[in-house]
Design a protein around this motif. Structure first.
Motif, mmCIF file in Angstrom:
data_model
loop_
_atom_site.group_PDB
_atom_site.id
_atom_site.type_symbol
_atom_site.label_atom_id
_atom_site.label_comp_id
_atom_site.label_asym_id
_atom_site.label_seq_id
_atom_site.Cartn_x
_atom_site.Cartn_y
_atom_site.Cartn_z
ATOM 1 N N THR A 16 8.936 3.418 52.216
ATOM 2 C CA THR A 16 9.838 2.373 52.967
ATOM 3 C C THR A 16 8.901 0.698 53.100
ATOM 4 O OG1 THR A 16 10.538 3.897 54.796
ATOM 5 C CG2 THR A 16 10.133 1.367 54.852
ATOM 6 N N ALA A 17 7.620 1.193 52.491
ATOM 7 C CA ALA A 17 6.152 -0.208 52.539
ATOM 8 C C ALA A 17 7.435 -0.852 50.723
ATOM 9 C CB ALA A 17 5.005 0.262 52.306
ATOM 10 N N ARG A 19 9.764 -0.241 49.344
ATOM 11 C CA ARG A 19 11.126 -0.772 48.897
ATOM 12 C C ARG A 19 11.507 -2.134 49.953
ATOM 13 N NH1 ARG A 19 15.923 -0.668 46.286
ATOM 14 N NH2 ARG A 19 17.721 -1.797 47.691
ATOM 15 N N ILE A 20 10.149 -2.119 51.169
ATOM 16 C CA ILE A 20 10.538 -3.999 51.378
ATOM 17 C C ILE A 20 9.643 -5.054 50.306
ATOM 18 C CG2 ILE A 20 9.422 -4.689 53.824
ATOM 19 C CD1 ILE A 20 10.104 -2.661 55.040
ATOM 20 N N GLU A 23 11.876 -6.028 47.977
ATOM 21 C CA GLU A 23 13.104 -6.858 49.089
ATOM 22 C C GLU A 23 12.799 -8.326 49.094
ATOM 23 O OE1 GLU A 23 16.385 -3.441 51.016
ATOM 24 O OE2 GLU A 23 14.367 -4.824 52.133
ATOM 25 N N CYS A 24 11.642 -8.005 49.456
ATOM 26 C CA CYS A 24 10.563 -9.555 49.453
ATOM 27 C C CYS A 24 10.419 -10.273 48.557
ATOM 28 C CB CYS A 24 9.674 -9.498 50.467
ATOM 29 S SG CYS A 24 9.654 -9.200 52.516
ATOM 30 N N ASP A 50 6.674 -12.313 55.003
ATOM 31 C CA ASP A 50 7.470 -11.335 55.018
ATOM 32 C C ASP A 50 6.997 -9.831 54.978
ATOM 33 O OD1 ASP A 50 8.978 -13.708 54.994
ATOM 34 O OD2 ASP A 50 10.135 -13.713 53.295
ATOM 35 N N PHE A 51 6.770 -9.952 54.594
ATOM 36 C CA PHE A 51 5.660 -8.392 53.879
ATOM 37 C C PHE A 51 5.239 -7.780 55.011
ATOM 38 C CE2 PHE A 51 3.342 -4.699 53.510
ATOM 39 C CZ PHE A 51 4.065 -4.176 52.976
ATOM 40 N N GLN A 54 7.788 -7.322 58.257
ATOM 41 C CA GLN A 54 8.881 -6.172 58.755
ATOM 42 C C GLN A 54 8.214 -4.898 58.329
ATOM 43 O OE1 GLN A 54 12.186 -6.227 55.377
ATOM 44 N NE2 GLN A 54 12.107 -8.516 55.504
ATOM 45 N N THR A 55 6.806 -4.575 57.980
ATOM 46 C CA THR A 55 6.161 -3.458 58.063
ATOM 47 C C THR A 55 5.737 -3.829 59.116
ATOM 48 O OG1 THR A 55 4.645 -4.237 56.400
ATOM 49 C CG2 THR A 55 6.766 -3.374 55.810
ATOM 50 N N ASN A 124 13.554 1.494 43.529
ATOM 51 C CA ASN A 124 13.720 0.208 42.948
ATOM 52 C C ASN A 124 14.233 -0.553 42.155
ATOM 53 O OD1 ASN A 124 13.393 0.398 46.429
ATOM 54 N ND2 ASN A 124 11.009 0.627 45.684
#
Length: 282
Positions: A16-17, A19-20, A23-24, A50-51, A54-55, A124
């Protein structure tokens, strides 16, 4: 007065981290905050914000910079691998080369980095294409270093001290403990030793192709002869451009399969015409 101790939190890159992060980082590239091979100061500032938002984590810029370097090394290795190894044949579904277990074992023995891509591309990949577009090597003039294997889904990385100025740093993904290599990213073969590594890998791929061909020469020759008999039936005479391109295309089993999968002569002939035009343009 004793110095204040600050607990150090290692960056853990679960799926998850990871991927985020991509994306960021992709967002910052699309906003124009990657003027060179690296994100700008503004890009990193936004990426950190941002990261972490979101996390719910509290990673520092240098930790995200290390992650960027890791992924850039992985992406460069993937691009190199794909361009260098596809002579064995390429499976679009699995995004890996077409080779049997014995061939894979031999390829990995001579060049360990491709073990990371045995089952397919890195996670990714579509986002990494955007992140590192025009910032990687393609395998035509560069080589991969002897990295061991892609980091598992969950990774704990050592954080490297970074200066404020953007400089090329050693990627933890490429390091071999206890000594780290001098360069994280595949580089120009101006270094004779590195050029020889590239040549050795290409020669080995050629060897595998030759061995594979010799083991199945009779069967493949029969397949090619049989399919070439079908070419004039679809309207491509022996003196035509379409017949000529068929002699090139049908050396690969995937192209033979494509041709035979078409239901009509018109479809087969049109496919050969398009293939010829594509080759002529390129």
């Amino acid at each position: 007065m004793e110095p204040i101790k600050v607990d150090f939190v290692k960056a853990v890159w679960d799926a998850t981290a990871a991927r985020i992060f991509c994306e960021c980082a992709t967002k910052q590239v699309q906003l124009g905050n990657r003027p060179t091979k690296f994100l700008s100061s503004t890009g990193y500032k936004n990426l950190v914000a941002d990261f972490n938002a979101q996390t719910g984590r509290n990673y520092e810029r240098r930790q995200l910079k290390n992650r960027w370097d890791d992924l850039k090394a992985i992406h460069s290795a993937w691009v190199f691998y794909k361009n260098k190894a596809t002579r064995l044949g390429w499976n679009e579904d699995t995004q890996t080369i077409i080779a049997d277990e014995e061939q894979w074992a031999e390829l990995i023995k001579i060049h360990k980095p491709i073990k990371a891509f045995r089952k397919g591309p890195p996670d990714n990949l579509e986002l990494m294409h955007i992140m590192f577009d025009k910032a990687n090597v393609d395998g035509t003039t560069s080589i991969m270093l002897g990295v061991e294997e892609v980091v598992a889904i969950q990774v704990e990385e050592d954080v490297i001290d970074l200066d404020e100025e953007e400089t090329s740093t050693v990627s933890p993904w490429l390091k071999t403990r206890p000594k780290r290599p001098s360069s994280a990213i595949p580089c120009s073969p101006s270094n004779p030793k590195k050029a020889n590594m590239s040549n050795e890998f290409q020669m080995f791929v050629d060897h595998v192709v030759t061995e594979s061909s010799s083991n199945s020469t009779t069967t493949e020759a029969k397949e090619i002869a049989a399919i070439m008999e079908e070419v004039p039936k679809c309207g491509a005479s022996e003196l035509s451009d379409e017949h000529y391109i068929a002699t090139k295309l049908f050396a690969k089993s995937t192209n033979r399969s494509f041709f035979l999968s078409m239901k009509t002569n018109e479809g087969q002939l049109n496919w050969l015409k398009r293939q010829y035009e594509d080759r002529k343009r390129n």
